[in-house]
Design a protein around this motif. Structure first.
Motif, PDB file in Angstrom:
ATOM      1  N   GLY A 147      11.750   6.272   7.211  1.00 52.70           N
ATOM      2  CA  GLY A 147      10.953   5.059   7.225  1.00 52.70           C
ATOM      3  C   GLY A 147      10.209   5.018   5.913  1.00 52.70           C
ATOM      4  O   GLY A 147      10.840   4.948   4.865  1.00 52.70           O
ATOM      5  N   LYS A 148       8.892   5.152   5.982  1.00 54.90           N
ATOM      6  CA  LYS A 148       8.124   5.077   4.739  1.00 54.90           C
ATOM      7  C   LYS A 148       7.666   6.449   4.243  1.00 54.90           C
ATOM      8  O   LYS A 148       7.012   6.547   3.216  1.00 54.90           O
ATOM      9  CB  LYS A 148       6.909   4.184   4.944  1.00 54.90           C
ATOM     10  N   ALA A 149       7.972   7.500   5.004  1.00 57.35           N
ATOM     11  CA  ALA A 149       7.650   8.849   4.521  1.00 57.35           C
ATOM     12  C   ALA A 149       8.685   9.238   3.473  1.00 57.35           C
ATOM     13  O   ALA A 149       9.683   8.547   3.298  1.00 57.35           O
ATOM     14  CB  ALA A 149       7.648   9.831   5.683  1.00 57.35           C
ATOM     15  N   LEU A 150       8.446  10.361   2.769  1.00 57.23           N
ATOM     16  CA  LEU A 150       9.346  10.699   1.660  1.00 57.23           C
ATOM     17  C   LEU A 150      10.570  11.497   2.082  1.00 57.23           C
ATOM     18  O   LEU A 150      11.505  11.648   1.300  1.00 57.23           O
ATOM     19  CB  LEU A 150       8.574  11.448   0.568  1.00 57.23           C
ATOM     20  N   ASP A 151      10.570  12.058   3.299  1.00 58.06           N
ATOM     21  CA  ASP A 151      11.764  12.792   3.722  1.00 58.06           C
ATOM     22  C   ASP A 151      11.961  12.669   5.225  1.00 58.06           C
ATOM     23  O   ASP A 151      11.129  12.090   5.918  1.00 58.06           O
ATOM     24  CB  ASP A 151      11.706  14.264   3.269  1.00 58.06           C
ATOM     25  N   LYS A 168      11.874   2.292  -1.867  1.00 62.46           N
ATOM     26  CA  LYS A 168      10.635   2.537  -2.604  1.00 62.46           C
ATOM     27  C   LYS A 168      10.414   1.416  -3.606  1.00 62.46           C
ATOM     28  O   LYS A 168      11.358   0.941  -4.222  1.00 62.46           O
ATOM     29  CB  LYS A 168      10.797   3.814  -3.444  1.00 62.46           C
ATOM     30  N   ARG A 208       3.400  21.138   8.620  1.00 63.32           N
ATOM     31  CA  ARG A 208       3.617  20.205   7.517  1.00 63.32           C
ATOM     32  C   ARG A 208       3.935  18.846   8.117  1.00 63.32           C
ATOM     33  O   ARG A 208       4.886  18.713   8.882  1.00 63.32           O
ATOM     34  CB  ARG A 208       4.784  20.672   6.655  1.00 63.32           C
ATOM     35  N   PRO A 251      13.584  14.579   9.019  1.00 57.11           N
ATOM     36  CA  PRO A 251      13.925  15.870   9.618  1.00 57.11           C
ATOM     37  C   PRO A 251      15.434  16.009   9.771  1.00 57.11           C
ATOM     38  O   PRO A 251      16.150  15.008   9.813  1.00 57.11           O
ATOM     39  CB  PRO A 251      13.252  15.797  10.996  1.00 57.11           C
ATOM     40  N   LEU A 266      14.893  15.598  17.431  1.00 58.25           N
ATOM     41  CA  LEU A 266      15.706  14.443  17.061  1.00 58.25           C
ATOM     42  C   LEU A 266      16.073  13.654  18.311  1.00 58.25           C
ATOM     43  O   LEU A 266      16.380  14.252  19.336  1.00 58.25           O
ATOM     44  CB  LEU A 266      17.000  14.905  16.375  1.00 58.25           C
ATOM     45  N   VAL A 302       0.829  -1.201   0.000  1.00 57.31           N
ATOM     46  CA  VAL A 302       0.000   0.000   0.000  1.00 57.31           C
ATOM     47  C   VAL A 302       0.868   1.257   0.000  1.00 57.31           C
ATOM     48  O   VAL A 302       0.672   2.181  -0.796  1.00 57.31           O
ATOM     49  CB  VAL A 302      -0.974  -0.017   1.194  1.00 57.31           C
ATOM     50  N   ASN A 303       1.870   1.283   0.899  1.00 57.96           N
ATOM     51  CA  ASN A 303       2.803   2.416   0.890  1.00 57.96           C
ATOM     52  C   ASN A 303       3.910   2.242  -0.146  1.00 57.96           C
ATOM     53  O   ASN A 303       4.735   3.120  -0.333  1.00 57.96           O
ATOM     54  CB  ASN A 303       3.413   2.604   2.275  1.00 57.96           C
ATOM     55  N   ARG A 304       3.953   1.080  -0.752  1.00 60.08           N
ATOM     56  CA  ARG A 304       4.926   0.783  -1.802  1.00 60.08           C
ATOM     57  C   ARG A 304       6.370   0.879  -1.317  1.00 60.08           C
ATOM     58  O   ARG A 304       7.180   1.635  -1.822  1.00 60.08           O
ATOM     59  CB  ARG A 304       4.677   1.671  -3.022  1.00 60.08           C
ATOM     60  N   ALA A 332       1.488  11.753   1.069  1.00 63.32           N
ATOM     61  CA  ALA A 332       2.736  11.759   1.846  1.00 63.32           C
ATOM     62  C   ALA A 332       3.033  13.104   2.499  1.00 63.32           C
ATOM     63  O   ALA A 332       3.889  13.184   3.380  1.00 63.32           O
ATOM     64  CB  ALA A 332       3.905  11.338   0.954  1.00 63.32           C
ATOM     65  N   PRO A 347       6.497  13.168  -5.448  1.00 61.97           N
ATOM     66  CA  PRO A 347       6.478  11.710  -5.249  1.00 61.97           C
ATOM     67  C   PRO A 347       6.825  10.927  -6.521  1.00 61.97           C
ATOM     68  O   PRO A 347       7.287   9.798  -6.437  1.00 61.97           O
ATOM     69  CB  PRO A 347       5.035  11.415  -4.846  1.00 61.97           C
ATOM     70  N   SER A 366       4.982  15.029   7.278  1.00 58.14           N
ATOM     71  CA  SER A 366       5.508  14.139   6.248  1.00 58.14           C
ATOM     72  C   SER A 366       5.319  12.723   6.773  1.00 58.14           C
ATOM     73  O   SER A 366       5.916  12.340   7.771  1.00 58.14           O
ATOM     74  CB  SER A 366       6.987  14.464   6.034  1.00 58.14           C
ATOM     75  N   VAL A 367       4.451  11.958   6.134  1.00 59.88           N
ATOM     76  CA  VAL A 367       4.054  10.634   6.661  1.00 59.88           C
ATOM     77  C   VAL A 367       4.015   9.600   5.530  1.00 59.88           C
ATOM     78  O   VAL A 367       3.989   9.969   4.354  1.00 59.88           O
ATOM     79  CB  VAL A 367       2.654  10.711   7.335  1.00 59.88           C
ATOM     80  N   PRO A 368       4.004   8.312   5.878  1.00 62.32           N
ATOM     81  CA  PRO A 368       3.812   7.309   4.818  1.00 62.32           C
ATOM     82  C   PRO A 368       2.521   7.638   4.061  1.00 62.32           C
ATOM     83  O   PRO A 368       1.517   8.003   4.682  1.00 62.32           O
ATOM     84  CB  PRO A 368       3.685   5.996   5.600  1.00 62.32           C
ATOM     85  N   PRO A 369       2.531   7.537   2.738  1.00 60.00           N
ATOM     86  CA  PRO A 369       1.418   8.070   1.948  1.00 60.00           C
ATOM     87  C   PRO A 369       0.048   7.477   2.266  1.00 60.00           C
ATOM     88  O   PRO A 369      -0.961   8.166   2.156  1.00 60.00           O
ATOM     89  CB  PRO A 369       1.829   7.750   0.501  1.00 60.00           C
ATOM     90  N   ALA A 370       0.020   6.218   2.690  1.00 57.55           N
ATOM     91  CA  ALA A 370      -1.291   5.594   2.929  1.00 57.55           C
ATOM     92  C   ALA A 370      -1.785   5.790   4.363  1.00 57.55           C
ATOM     93  O   ALA A 370      -2.793   5.202   4.754  1.00 57.55           O
ATOM     94  CB  ALA A 370      -1.225   4.107   2.578  1.00 57.55           C
ATOM     95  N   TRP A 416       1.013  15.380  -2.318  1.00 63.95           N
ATOM     96  CA  TRP A 416       2.007  14.331  -2.544  1.00 63.95           C
ATOM     97  C   TRP A 416       1.386  12.931  -2.439  1.00 63.95           C
ATOM     98  O   TRP A 416       1.965  12.022  -1.843  1.00 63.95           O
ATOM     99  CB  TRP A 416       3.161  14.438  -1.543  1.00 63.95           C
ATOM    100  N   GLY A 424       4.676   7.195  11.667  1.00 67.22           N
ATOM    101  CA  GLY A 424       5.927   6.819  10.989  1.00 67.22           C
ATOM    102  C   GLY A 424       6.540   7.978  10.225  1.00 67.22           C
ATOM    103  O   GLY A 424       7.281   7.769   9.261  1.00 67.22           O
ATOM    104  N   GLY A 425       6.239   9.206  10.634  1.00 64.29           N
ATOM    105  CA  GLY A 425       6.779  10.365   9.925  1.00 64.29           C
ATOM    106  C   GLY A 425       7.264  11.435  10.880  1.00 64.29           C
ATOM    107  O   GLY A 425       7.655  11.136  12.008  1.00 64.29           O
ATOM    108  N   HIS A 426       7.223  12.684  10.437  1.00 64.35           N
ATOM    109  CA  HIS A 426       7.675  13.796  11.269  1.00 64.35           C
ATOM    110  C   HIS A 426       6.887  15.053  10.941  1.00 64.35           C
ATOM    111  O   HIS A 426       6.211  15.108   9.909  1.00 64.35           O
ATOM    112  CB  HIS A 426       9.181  14.033  11.081  1.00 64.35           C
TER     113      HIS A 426
END
Ligand SMILES: Cc1cc2nc3c(=O)[nH]c(=O)nc-3n(C[C@H](O)[C@H](O)[C@H](O)COP(=O)(O)OP(=O)(O)OC[C@H]3O[C@@H](n4cnc5c(N)ncnc54)[C@H](O)[C@@H]3O)c2cc1C
Lengths: 497, 355
Positions: free
Chosen positions: A194-198, A224, B262, A200, B325, A116-118, B285, B112, B264-268, B282, B306-308
């Motif tokens: 992890g699975k996000a695109l960027d 990916k 903002r 911090p 961090l 799903v998150n690929r 995401a 993306p 930024s997280v796994p897209p699903a 995105w 799972g993001g920030h």
């Protein structure tokens, strides 16, 4: 390469003996190899001209064991060389004679395929191709495809920022990694993304990629996954001169196509590949181009028609489109087996890896031809033409006195030629041990000093893969060749000795 | 029009003097992103005059320009050759420079599918905190000689070096683009974006605004027709304008003084249960949130997913605005900063306090 390194079997000094005792207490017996016979398979990576035995080999099975090994090595001041599958072509995984060779081949589990998150999350020892195989049931794949993909590990791919024949369109390893876990030299586990695109903070994902095992030990990778294109189709074009083939590449790019793959082979490489795999390459051609388009069905059909026309207009003597998937794979099989194919022409071959601005291709190939004659060593060229990454393959015989030295000399000249035309000494194989002298040509003193300072932010005592990738200034002074920028020597009006 | 100029040595002198005296420098291009990062004080180091395109070779797919070059100038030069910056950076104002764009590391709706600002950086000439001019990377597509310092500069907000010249990979513009609209609530939009992203479709943007999911497809005309037939949806007349306004944060959603986050997280990641107004970009995401909720709640939610999270605009700019961090990583950041800027004079504190 080079003056084959003296193989030293140093008497284990105090540190080493103490380390061995410490490791014995930490690891199961079979996870430590100490006898010469057991260590022999680890004496070199894919650059077999360089060999030396490690002090000992450790084969941890999990992150905790890797951490313990690192802590023990740090404590005893013993160098650690991490090894993935050992297919590297720059001596990056060449052991340290007094160090631990840390093989991650047992950390080889696919931890998760997330359709799903690929993404795929894997241990570092997982083979590159195994990721695409695991993702295939979901219609997904991992794009970077080094020719060594059946063998090389994803950890090694990250450490070298490996590329493949599809990276003009889909990027290198650095463009396809979204998460990493690595252990610092102190054994601290650091998670990046992890699975996000960027992520911090500083882009340590980019920094760790291509760091050749000198900043940390990568213990988990999240990559990916992309949807498999509906269709891929390849066109093979033959040319009667290398210049025409080079110009055709520029025209294809200028016309707005970004092919999935765009590869060139010169005549010696074509002949070698044809002899080896018999895929029907035109052996009289001075050069061939393989141009693959992928995407939706209609898009590919339209594109192929246009690319064929462009190639014919550029003077291709023959343009062939693969009739079916089997023929497409055959056309690629020739290219993908170019290294072993060329390897059959001589007892040894040596693979170079420079990148140049494409417009200089014809000049560079001509100069390589001249240098090849001067040194009396044949050279075959395969070329990731789309992105300017050149792999001249030098044929030699390691058993002939002087051959290896001349090969090294020729290789060095070729790399310096790449820098001279505004390129780089390595596009995808890394500096390792092999190109360390040429780093002195590509970078100025202050830049090398900054690299060392950066490295010390991670590894203050040079425990991780010491002596690789970034030369000391003393080494550069000894090498005696100067940093050239933009074709100019520093202080051009000063007299040279 | 201001003239092209190389003021590298001038900038170098200023940095050297600042290092010797321990004077903090506030690096500035066009000032369009002053809102971003933490509030800092310091002597202004104006990079805006260091401008000009140094090389653009369309068939090499590379452009090299000085950091102070206006982003608009670069985009115009590329457009003339039917090329583009494929990470679609937002400018946030006409005076935006290339250097500021790369230092912030912003990428637009295409990210993306095409990649981010750092993905397109091939090389950089920088001034480190010692005032040394250093070159990393190059003008070629593939280069693994030495550590990847040029990509490390992206998003570092000038805290590791002053960007002088930058080389970027560029791409041809797509032959055609089409935007499609679907009336969907956020959870179903997230599911749809992710489902389509798994298929070989020529997607180039996917955002949920209000109660509408917008999808952009790019490529050859034939490919767009085929994709449209598969996706359905209503064609949007002025798609380009929609994406530009979204990217430049000129839509109504972005108005007002409420803090803008903002995530930024796994897209699903399912639609998130934080109070406030959402805009999803995105393909899922990147999520924008207008809210007065406490920072810790937002950071925790992003982390759980799972993001920030980043406090992008507004709020308390003296506090931390980027995601906290964990200890060993923060220590590594400090040592890295030290290795480039031991005197701590380059935009100190802009990214995190103490960096
Ligand atoms: C026939 C052939 C074809 C090839 N084709 C290509 C190609 O098309 N494109 C390409 O890019 N390369 C190619 N290569 C080179 C090689 O396969 C790649 O460099 C690959 O990425 C190396 O992976 P490995 O697992 O074998 O790493 P190794 O050789 O074991 O190690 C390589 C380096 O990475 C470090 N390292 C390994 N694992 C880790 C880890 N987990 N953490 C930290 N550091 C680590 C090592 O210390 C060493 O410096 C080819 C090699 C061969 C033999």
């Amino acid at each position: 390469m080079g003056t084959p390194l003296q193989e030293r079997t140093p008497a284990p000094h105090g540190n080493q003996a103490a380390l061995l005792a410490a490791l014995r207490a930490l690891l199961p017996r079979e996870a430590l190899l100490v006898s010469e016979e057991d260590k022999r398979p680890y004496e070199c990576d894919g650059l077999s001209a360089y060999r030396r035995l490690p002090g000992l080999v450790a084969l941890p099975e999990n992150i905790e064991q890797v951490r313990q090994i690192l802590r023990a090595c740090r404590e005893h001041g013993v160098p650690v060389v991490t090894r993935g599958a050992g297919t590297g072509l720059s001596g990056g995984a060449l052991p340290h004679p007094e160090g631990v060779l840390l093989s991650l081949s047992k950390l080889a589990r696919i931890l998760e395929i997330d359709p799903v998150n690929r993404t795929a999350t894997v241990e570092p020892g997982v083979r590159n191709l195994a990721i695409s195989e695991a993702a295939a049931p979901h219609g997904l794949y991992y794009a970077p495809d080094p020719s060594s993909q059946i063998a090389c590990s994803i950890g090694g791919n990250v450490a070298e920022n490996a590329g493949g024949v599809h990276c003009l369109k889909y990027g290198l390893t650095v463009h396809n990694v979204v998460g990493l876990k690595f252990l610092t030299v102190d054994g601290e586990l650091i998670t990046l993304g992890g699975k996000a695109l960027d992520i911090p903070g500083y882009d340590l994902l980019a920094l760790l990629t291509g760091s050749e095992g000198m900043l940390g030990v990568i213990v988990e990778v999240t990559v990916k996954l992309l949807p498999k294109p509906e269709r891929a189709q390849v066109v093979l074009a033959a040319f009667d001169s290398v210049e025409k083939a080079g110009d055709a590449v520029a025209v294809i790019i200028a016309s707005g196509f970004i092919p999935g793959g765009l590869e060139m082979m010169d005549n010696p490489a074509i002949r070698a590949a044809e002899d080896y795999v018999k895929v029907g390459y035109p052996v009289e051609a001075a050069a061939i181009l393989l141009c693959e388009l992928d995407g939706t069905d209609v898009e590919v059909s339209d594109g192929i028609a246009r690319v064929r026309e462009l190639l014919l207009n550029q003077g291709a003597t023959e343009v062939r489109t693969a009739k079916d998937e089997a023929e497409r794979l055959r056309m690629w099989a020739g290219r993908k087996s170019a290294f072993p194919a060329v390897g059959r022409l001589a007892p040894d071959y040596y693979c170079m890896d420079g990148t140049i601005p494409r417009k200089h291709l014809a000049t560079v190939l001509r100069r390589i031809g001249e240098l090849s004659r001067e040194h009396g060593l044949p050279v075959a060229n395969v070329f990731h033409a789309g992105d300017g990454n050149l792999h001249p393959l030098i044929l030699y015989d390691a058993n002939k006195p002087g051959d290896l030295e001349r090969t090294e000399e020729l290789g060095g000249r070729i790399l310096e030629l790449c820098v001279e035309v505004g390129g780089t000494i390595t596009g995808e194989h890394g500096v390792g041990m092999e190109k360390i002298n040429q780093m002195c040509v590509q970078f100025a003193q202050e830049e090398l000093t900054q690299f060392h300072a950066l490295r010390h932010a991670f590894d203050p005592d040079d425990i991780l893969n010491p002596g690789k990738a970034v030369p000391t200034l003393a080494r550069c002074a000894e090498f005696g060749r100067m940093h050239v920028h933009g074709g100019k020597l520093p202080f051009p009006d000063l007299e040279r000795f | 029009m201001t003239r092209d100029a190389d003021i590298g040595t001038e900038l170098q002198e200023t940095v050297r003097t600042a290092t010797a005296r321990g004077t903090a420098l506030h690096i500035r291009g066009g000032g369009t992103k002053d809102f971003y990062g933490r509030q800092i004080n310091g002597q202004a180091l104006d990079v805006g005059k260091h401008r000009g395109i140094l090389a653009h070779e369309p068939t090499e797919l590379v452009i090299t320009a000085r950091a102070g070059t206006p982003l608009a100038e670069i985009e115009t030069a590329l457009a003339e050759k039917n090329q583009m910056l494929a990470f679609e950076p937002p400018a946030f104002g006409p005076s935006a420079t290339l250097g500021g764009t790369i230092a912030c590391g912003f990428s637009g709706p295409r990210r993306p599918w095409s990649g981010s600002a750092r993905d397109f950086v091939l090389g950089a000439k920088i001034l480190n905190g010692h005032g040394e001019i250093l070159r990393f990377g190059g003008q070629v597509m593939k280069n693994v000689a030495g550590f990847d310092v040029s990509r490390l500069m992206v998003g570092a907000l000038g805290t590791l070096g002053v960007l002088l010249d930058i080389s970027l990979k560029v791409l041809p513009r797509p032959e055609a683009e089409q935007t499609l609209a679907f009336a969907l609530p956020p959870d179903r939009a997230i599911a749809a974006m992710n489902e389509w992203s798994r298929q070989p479709l020529p997607l180039s943007a996917a955002a949920h605004v209000g109660d509408t999911l917008y999808i952009r497809i790019s490529g050859a005309g034939s490919a767009l027709r085929a994709a449209r037939a598969r996706l359905g949806g209503e064609p949007v007349e002025k798609g380009d304008e929609l994406w530009r306004e979204l990217n430049e944060q000129q839509r109504q959603f972005f108005e007002g003084r409420q803090p803008l986050w903002r995530l930024s997280v796994p897209p699903a990641t399912p639609h998130m249960a934080l109070p406030g107004k959402w805009l999803i970009d995105w393909g899922g995401a990147q999520r924008w949130l207008k809210t007065d909720a406490p920072a810790t709640d937002i950071q925790r939610a992003a982390e759980t997913a799972g993001g920030h999270a980043t406090l992008f605009r507004g709020g308390d700019r003296n506090a931390e605005v980027f995601h906290p961090l964990p200890q060993p990583l923060a220590a590594l950041h400090r040592r890295l900063k030290q290795s480039f800027d031991p005197a701590g004079i380059l935009n100190p504190g802009r990214l995190y306090a103490g960096l």
